[in-house]
Design a protein around this motif. Sequence first.
Motif, PDB file in Angstrom:
ATOM      1  N   MET A 118      13.210  -2.865 -23.993  1.00  0.00           N
ATOM      2  CA  MET A 118      13.521  -4.081 -23.234  1.00  0.00           C
ATOM      3  C   MET A 118      13.901  -3.656 -21.816  1.00  0.00           C
ATOM      4  SD  MET A 118      13.236  -6.350 -25.662  1.00  0.00           S
ATOM      5  CE  MET A 118      13.880  -7.826 -24.946  1.00  0.00           C
ATOM      6  N   ASN A 119      13.548  -4.486 -20.836  1.00  0.00           N
ATOM      7  CA  ASN A 119      14.059  -4.253 -19.486  1.00  0.00           C
ATOM      8  C   ASN A 119      14.572  -5.573 -18.932  1.00  0.00           C
ATOM      9  OD1 ASN A 119      12.013  -5.687 -17.976  1.00  0.00           O
ATOM     10  ND2 ASN A 119      10.638  -3.944 -18.302  1.00  0.00           N
ATOM     11  N   LYS A 120      15.210  -5.526 -17.778  1.00  0.00           N
ATOM     12  CA  LYS A 120      15.880  -6.717 -17.247  1.00  0.00           C
ATOM     13  C   LYS A 120      14.928  -7.851 -16.902  1.00  0.00           C
ATOM     14  CE  LYS A 120      16.006  -4.971 -12.534  1.00  0.00           C
ATOM     15  NZ  LYS A 120      16.857  -4.551 -11.430  1.00  0.00           N
ATOM     16  N   TYR A 124      13.839 -11.908 -23.214  1.00  0.00           N
ATOM     17  CA  TYR A 124      14.305 -11.912 -24.592  1.00  0.00           C
ATOM     18  C   TYR A 124      15.604 -11.132 -24.739  1.00  0.00           C
ATOM     19  CZ  TYR A 124       9.383 -12.987 -25.442  1.00  0.00           C
ATOM     20  OH  TYR A 124       8.137 -13.549 -25.419  1.00  0.00           O
ATOM     21  N   VAL A 125      16.299 -11.413 -25.834  1.00  0.00           N
ATOM     22  CA  VAL A 125      17.354 -10.540 -26.340  1.00  0.00           C
ATOM     23  C   VAL A 125      16.838  -9.999 -27.654  1.00  0.00           C
ATOM     24  CG1 VAL A 125      19.676 -10.452 -27.300  1.00  0.00           C
ATOM     25  CG2 VAL A 125      19.261 -11.713 -25.196  1.00  0.00           C
ATOM     26  N   ASN A 126      16.878  -8.692 -27.815  1.00  0.00           N
ATOM     27  CA  ASN A 126      16.416  -8.047 -29.043  1.00  0.00           C
ATOM     28  C   ASN A 126      17.577  -7.952 -30.028  1.00  0.00           C
ATOM     29  OD1 ASN A 126      15.336  -4.656 -29.857  1.00  0.00           O
ATOM     30  ND2 ASN A 126      14.942  -6.550 -30.953  1.00  0.00           N
ATOM     31  N   ASN A 139      22.628  -6.327 -21.734  1.00  0.00           N
ATOM     32  CA  ASN A 139      22.554  -7.666 -22.313  1.00  0.00           C
ATOM     33  C   ASN A 139      21.280  -7.935 -23.095  1.00  0.00           C
ATOM     34  OD1 ASN A 139      24.933  -8.070 -20.947  1.00  0.00           O
ATOM     35  ND2 ASN A 139      23.956  -9.034 -19.189  1.00  0.00           N
ATOM     36  N   HIS A 140      20.381  -6.963 -23.199  1.00  0.00           N
ATOM     37  CA  HIS A 140      19.086  -7.234 -23.825  1.00  0.00           C
ATOM     38  C   HIS A 140      18.984  -6.769 -25.276  1.00  0.00           C
ATOM     39  CE1 HIS A 140      16.994  -8.932 -20.397  1.00  0.00           C
ATOM     40  NE2 HIS A 140      17.690  -8.090 -19.665  1.00  0.00           N
ATOM     41  N   HIS A 141      20.042  -6.151 -25.799  1.00  0.00           N
ATOM     42  CA  HIS A 141      20.061  -5.715 -27.193  1.00  0.00           C
ATOM     43  C   HIS A 141      21.315  -6.246 -27.874  1.00  0.00           C
ATOM     44  CE1 HIS A 141      17.251  -2.680 -25.584  1.00  0.00           C
ATOM     45  NE2 HIS A 141      16.694  -2.795 -26.779  1.00  0.00           N
ATOM     46  N   GLU A 167      25.879 -12.809 -20.328  1.00  0.00           N
ATOM     47  CA  GLU A 167      24.990 -13.154 -19.210  1.00  0.00           C
ATOM     48  C   GLU A 167      25.783 -13.740 -18.042  1.00  0.00           C
ATOM     49  OE1 GLU A 167      21.491 -13.199 -18.604  1.00  0.00           O
ATOM     50  OE2 GLU A 167      21.443 -11.724 -20.206  1.00  0.00           O
TER      51      GLU A 167
END
Length: 169
Positions: A118-120, A124-126, A139-141, A167
């Motif tokens: 994931m990148n900024k 999505y949020v994984n 914030n993405h995991h 966020e």
Amino acid sequence: MSKVYFTSDHHFGHKLIIDFESRPFGDADEMDKVMISNWNAVVGKEDTVFHLGDFSFRNQEDTRSIVAALNGYKILILGNHDRGRGRNWWLEAGFDEVSEYPMIYKEFFLLSHEPMYMNKHMPYVNVHGHIHGQKYEGNHHFNICVEHWNYTPLSFEQIRDTVVASEEG
């Protein structure tokens, strides 16, 4: 009204995971009983649970008993320790749905067993498992492994509110 929950990496019946992850249980039977009780304390019969992999190390008969003892409509995304048994094995063990691939939930949450890249710039949020007591920064995991959540499934609202709060921060 029914709710949606997420969890992963129970490793039912896996006695070595107790030492690997410093789980607070004397043996696999105690661990299994506590995790079934914790699940049913929050998940109702009409609720849905996404299990993000590595569910059970027990044979099919014992796994079927565990699945039957757990409340809710149960969806399994196969983890690395589940894939060797195949999709049909898990359906026969009692899961309502089984996916060999990650899924997108509510157009924003990417559900997978292993953490995904994931990148900024990704929208999505994984929500993932696999890494047990570890955590990815940012914030993405969102690590849903049982070690982080008192061996209890988390509601969609709990995850959403954590993600939204981070966020805004």
